[in-house]
Enzyme design. Structure first.
Site, short mmCIF file in Angstrom:
data_model
loop_
_atom_site.label_atom_id
_atom_site.label_comp_id
_atom_site.label_asym_id
_atom_site.label_seq_id
_atom_site.Cartn_x
_atom_site.Cartn_y
_atom_site.Cartn_z
N ARG A 6 0.77 -1.22 -0.05
CA ARG A 6 -0.02 0.19 0.13
C ARG A 6 0.92 1.13 0.05
O ARG A 6 1.95 1.29 0.61
CB ARG A 6 -0.84 -0.16 1.18
CG ARG A 6 -2.26 -0.87 1.14
CD ARG A 6 -2.77 -0.79 2.22
NE ARG A 6 -2.37 -1.62 3.66
CZ ARG A 6 -1.90 -0.62 4.26
NH1 ARG A 6 -1.56 0.97 4.41
NH2 ARG A 6 -1.28 -1.20 5.45
N TYR A 49 -1.60 -3.50 -6.83
CA TYR A 49 -1.32 -4.09 -5.87
C TYR A 49 -2.58 -4.12 -4.65
O TYR A 49 -2.83 -3.00 -4.36
CB TYR A 49 -0.08 -3.82 -5.03
CG TYR A 49 0.30 -4.71 -3.99
CD1 TYR A 49 0.95 -5.86 -4.32
CD2 TYR A 49 -0.06 -4.54 -2.68
CE1 TYR A 49 1.18 -6.71 -3.38
CE2 TYR A 49 0.12 -5.40 -1.97
CZ TYR A 49 0.55 -6.69 -1.90
OH TYR A 49 0.98 -7.67 -0.95
N LYS A 60 -9.57 -2.10 1.82
CA LYS A 60 -9.17 -0.97 2.76
C LYS A 60 -10.00 0.26 2.34
O LYS A 60 -10.46 1.18 3.09
CB LYS A 60 -7.52 -0.83 2.67
CG LYS A 60 -6.95 -2.07 2.98
CD LYS A 60 -7.23 -2.50 4.55
CE LYS A 60 -6.32 -3.65 4.72
NZ LYS A 60 -6.46 -3.99 6.20
N HIS A 116 -10.13 -2.32 11.63
CA HIS A 116 -9.18 -3.06 11.09
C HIS A 116 -8.89 -4.51 12.40
O HIS A 116 -8.03 -4.50 12.80
CB HIS A 116 -8.09 -2.44 11.10
CG HIS A 116 -6.74 -3.09 10.23
ND1 HIS A 116 -5.50 -2.74 10.19
CD2 HIS A 116 -6.95 -4.15 9.34
CE1 HIS A 116 -4.84 -3.40 9.56
NE2 HIS A 116 -5.60 -4.43 9.03
N SER A 138 -1.16 -3.80 10.42
CA SER A 138 -0.74 -4.60 9.36
C SER A 138 0.58 -5.62 9.62
O SER A 138 1.40 -5.04 10.05
CB SER A 138 -0.58 -3.86 7.75
OG SER A 138 -1.73 -2.96 7.82
N CYS A 167 0.83 -7.85 11.57
CA CYS A 167 1.15 -7.95 13.22
C CYS A 167 0.50 -9.26 13.77
O CYS A 167 0.14 -9.17 15.13
CB CYS A 167 1.28 -6.83 13.95
SG CYS A 167 2.33 -5.28 13.41
N ASP A 185 -9.43 -9.94 9.02
CA ASP A 185 -8.81 -8.45 8.88
C ASP A 185 -9.65 -7.21 9.22
O ASP A 185 -9.41 -6.05 9.49
CB ASP A 185 -8.42 -8.24 7.27
CG ASP A 185 -7.50 -7.20 7.09
OD1 ASP A 185 -6.63 -6.98 7.89
OD2 ASP A 185 -7.69 -6.36 5.87
N ARG A 196 1.79 -12.14 -0.99
CA ARG A 196 0.41 -12.42 -0.14
C ARG A 196 -0.27 -13.64 -0.82
O ARG A 196 0.07 -14.01 -2.01
CB ARG A 196 -0.53 -11.40 -0.28
CG ARG A 196 0.07 -10.08 0.47
CD ARG A 196 -0.97 -9.84 1.62
NE ARG A 196 -0.06 -8.67 2.52
CZ ARG A 196 -0.61 -8.21 3.52
NH1 ARG A 196 -1.69 -9.03 4.26
NH2 ARG A 196 -0.01 -7.29 4.38
P1 GTP Z 1 -2.45 -7.85 7.33
O1 GTP Z 1 -2.96 -8.76 6.55
O2 GTP Z 1 -1.33 -6.84 6.70
O3 GTP Z 1 -3.57 -6.84 7.98
O4 GTP Z 1 -1.80 -8.37 8.43
P2 GTP Z 1 -2.09 -9.34 9.90
O5 GTP Z 1 -2.08 -8.82 10.90
O6 GTP Z 1 -3.08 -10.41 9.36
O7 GTP Z 1 -0.70 -10.25 9.93
P3 GTP Z 1 -0.21 -11.77 10.17
O8 GTP Z 1 -1.26 -12.37 10.76
O9 GTP Z 1 -0.23 -12.23 8.50
O10 GTP Z 1 1.01 -11.61 10.42
C1 GTP Z 1 2.33 -11.84 9.86
C2 GTP Z 1 3.44 -11.52 10.76
O11 GTP Z 1 3.26 -11.72 12.09
C3 GTP Z 1 4.36 -12.80 10.42
O12 GTP Z 1 5.53 -12.39 10.28
C4 GTP Z 1 3.94 -13.73 11.48
O13 GTP Z 1 5.33 -14.57 11.74
C5 GTP Z 1 4.14 -12.57 12.71
N1 GTP Z 1 3.40 -13.25 14.03
C6 GTP Z 1 1.74 -13.42 13.79
N2 GTP Z 1 1.73 -13.96 15.24
C7 GTP Z 1 2.94 -14.08 16.04
C8 GTP Z 1 3.26 -14.20 17.25
O14 GTP Z 1 2.36 -14.67 18.02
N3 GTP Z 1 4.56 -13.87 17.61
C9 GTP Z 1 5.57 -13.52 16.64
N4 GTP Z 1 6.51 -13.41 17.42
N5 GTP Z 1 5.23 -13.35 15.57
C10 GTP Z 1 3.98 -13.51 14.98
C1 SPV Z 2 -3.01 -4.42 5.28
O1 SPV Z 2 -2.07 -4.04 4.79
O2 SPV Z 2 -3.47 -4.35 6.40
C2 SPV Z 2 -3.67 -5.52 4.69
C3 SPV Z 2 -3.17 -5.73 2.93
O3 SPV Z 2 -4.54 -6.33 5.01
S1 SPV Z 2 -3.70 -4.75 2.07
O4 SPV Z 2 -5.23 -5.16 1.62
O5 SPV Z 2 -2.65 -4.67 0.87
O6 SPV Z 2 -3.79 -3.35 2.55
MN MN Z 3 -4.88 -5.54 7.03
#
Ligand code: GTP
Ligand code: SPV
Ligand code: MN
Length: 591
Positions: A76, A204, A213, A233, A255, A257, A282, A380
């Site tokens: 983004r 993207y 979003k 979110h 994002s 996290c 999400d 992704r």
């Molecule tokens: P968006 O789709 O961007 O909104 O993100 P999201 O919050 O869904 O992120 P996602 O669950 O895909 O998190 C991705 C990152 O967080 C990866 O690098 C994971 O390894 C890390 N991660 C997720 N849960 C944990 C946790 O409990 N501990 C640690 N250390 N890392 C974590």
């Molecule tokens: C984020 O960045 O929080 C996402 C991926 O969930 S995107 O749809 O590209 O914004």
């Molecule tokens: Mn997101």
């Protein structure tokens, strides 16, 4: 040329808007998407012919394809994302603002004749279950098949949406063109006052899947403020305990996290009889029910998840969800036609094609001498929600699921303990408003830098965030049976940069404590103690090292200073209630 196509559209408002967009973009062909299997097959074939999609090994990954974006276009673009309200103050100090007229002039110049050699796809879609009173309808016009095929997974798309729309004028308008994928001519413009989105120059994810979003957060948050609901979110999950009781939680993390990970959590072996059900990963839309509780629906129909780090240990349910009918973006292509990324179950392939389409080996080095990654850090997968083995049986309930706990979290190497509980609603709002996190690859910018990201909504709030904070405070007065509010941090590190908490499945131990707290009318008990920042688990209640619960008063006082730098941006618009919460915290920290 367009008569026969337009004949299939009855809605007069849609018809006249389409005519306008056709006159502006002058497409060579127009395709109104019906969402059928035949259409999917036809569009996939066309995308394969142009190279927009690459076919993966159909035996091992049936229905799966790979897409590569332009290397200048992998996340983004917050600096090119604008909220275009008549008055600048309505966008607030945290959003880029442009006047609606200037924004339209800028974008229309790029859209002019942009589809001359392209097909214009009209994508009708519903956000939310097809028959939910809380769902919203959008129409995205795009010149990208990749967008159409992704929207097909991420939303309820096609005839179902046109049928629900009927002759109403109540739909969100979105126009997207990749144009020449030029970062200098890239804009993501939102006109909340007109329910309009214009996106040019990108191909993207969050920039171009306008349902996500742009509509479900930026426009929807604006509508929620006007109409008395919340667009957030947040993931939504249900925790089933050994007695079969299910408690629903909504959680906001910035994002990349951990929302997708937490939403699909597999309980650790130390917690037999527990089960986690995914409702969404999400976005949550939350309305107040007749019983005074907060009810959440997931407006989406699929997952657009982070690939790197996804494996059978961290997220086995995501791994199972992406074995069929999945579109992969910017991952490694292996010689057998399957995919790979850093943090995959398999060790790195000896030779493969990296996310840019170049030959790659794991021994390759970047110009700075560091190992060259095969997959883009923000690569992704787009997978249908119904693929998920732990999708909640009621995930499409029209009225949503009742939320017992709201969890805020960020990626903080220091300061923030594993978990603490708000004293009351307004204290919880203060916790959300003071969220901060280290920047990830999901957005452009200095990775790792701590930035304030209130409610994980900084990039997604479609109006002045001071008004957003006030809206949360006002909602609190109307929710007679409110969820309790918690803050978590899975990412605290020791001096050597090692995570102090194992995370992933173990996070359920923290959720269990939060659920038990939510059941109690009075938060302090044998299982909780009061600290200056809120209630925390009594020692021994959660099996974790004591460092994870440390509250360093000096660091917290510094944190308050940093919060004020952010809050001061809002001037007089900033709600006094949150200032009072901060003052109370300061007193507790210094007494
Ligand atoms: P968006 O789709 O961007 O909104 O993100 P999201 O919050 O869904 O992120 P996602 O669950 O895909 O998190 C991705 C990152 O967080 C990866 O690098 C994971 O390894 C890390 N991660 C997720 N849960 C944990 C946790 O409990 N501990 C640690 N250390 N890392 C974590
Ligand atoms: C984020 O960045 O929080 C996402 C991926 O969930 S995107 O749809 O590209 O914004
Ligand atoms: Mn997101």
């Amino acid at each position: 040329m367009t008569n026969s196509v337009f004949d299939s559209i009855q809605n007069p408002y849609l018809k006249s808007w389409l005519a306008e967009v056709v006159a502006l973009t002058t497409p060579s062909k127009i395709h109104i998407c019906d969402g059928s299997e035949e259409e999917k097959a036809e569009l996939t074939k066309e995308a394969l012919a142009t190279g927009e999609l690459l076919e993966l090994n159909q035996e091992k990954l049936p229905g799966c394809y790979l897409h590569r974006t332009n290397p200048n276009d992998v996340a983004r673009v917050e600096n090119l994302t604008f909220i275009c309200t008549e008055k600048q103050e309505n966008a607030g100090p945290t959003n880029n603002w442009m006047s609606p007229q200037e924004a339209k002039d800028k974008v229309n110049e790029i859209l002019k004749n942009v589809m001359t050699d392209r097909t214009m796809y009209v994508v009708p879609y519903i956000m939310g279950p097809a028959n939910s009173p809380y769902s919203l309808i959008g129409i995205e016009i795009t010149d990208s098949i990749y967008v159409v095929l992704n929207m097909r997974i991420m939303t309820r798309m096609g005839k179902v949406a046109l049928d629900r729309l009927g002759n109403s004028d109540n739909f969100s308008k979105g126009i997207h063109s990749k144009a020449d994928v030029n970062p200098d001519r890239r804009f993501i413009m939102h006109f909340p006052e007109e329910n309009l989105i214009l996106s040019v120059g990108s191909g993207y994810g969050g920039n171009v899947l306008l349902s996500k979003k742009c509509l479900a957060l930026r426009i929807a948050s604006y509508l929620g403020n006007k109409e008395g609901w919340l667009a957030e979110h947040m993931l939504i999950l249900g925790v089933e305990d050994p007695q079969g009781k299910i408690t629903y939680i909504a959680a906001a993390f910035p994002s990349a996290c951990g929302k997708t990970n937490l939403a699909m959590l597999v309980p650790p072996s130390s917690m037999p009889g527990y089960k986690v059900w995914t409702v969404g990963d999400d976005i949550a839309w939350m309305h107040i029910g007749e019983d005074g509780r907060l009810y959440a629906i997931n407006p989406e129909n699929g997952f657009f998840g982070v690939a790197p780090g996804t494996n059978s240990k961290t997220n086995p349910n995501a791994v199972k969800s992406i074995q069929k009918d999945t579109i992969y973006t910017n991952v490694v292509l292996r010689n057998d036609g399957t995919v790979w990324w850093e943090g995959h179950d398999d060790t790195a392939p000896e030779t493969a094609i990296d996310w840019t389409g170049a030959a790659w080996t794991p021994n390759d080095k970047d110009t700075d001498g560091k190992p060259k990654k095969g997959a883009q850090a923000n690569s992704r997968f787009t997978a249908p929600a119904k693929n998920c083995p732990c999708i909640a049986p009621n995930w499409e309930a029209n009225e949503g699921v009742p939320i017992s706990a709201i969890v805020f979290g960020g990626r903080r190497a220091n300061l923030s303990p594993l978990v603490y509980e708000a004293r009351n609603w307004n204290h919880g709002v203060y916790m959300g408003a003071t969220m901060a996190s280290e920047r990830t690859a999901a957005q452009y910018g200095l990775q790792g830098e701590v930035r304030r990201d209130p409610f994980a909504m900084l990039p997604f709030c479609g109006y002045n965030m001071a008004d957003y904070f006030k809206h949360w405070i006002e909602m609190g007065k109307r929710i007679t049976n409110p969820p309790k509010i918690f803050h978590v941090n899975w990412f605290r590190q020791d001096k050597d940069g090692k995570f102090l908490w194992p995370g992933f499945g173990e996070n359920l131990k923290v959720l269990k404590w939060a659920i038990e707290q939510s059941d109690k009318s009075n938060s302090t008990s044998e299982t909780a103690i009061e600290t200056p920042i809120g209630f925390m688990p009594s020692p021994g209640t959660i099996d974790a090292i004591p460092e994870l619960f440390e509250v360093n008063r000096e660091e917290w006082l510094k944190e308050i200073e940093s919060q004020n730098e952010f809050f001061d941006k809002f001037g007089d618009a900033f709600p006094q209630e949150l200032k009072q919460e901060q003052e109370a915290l300061k007193q507790k920290l210094t007494s």
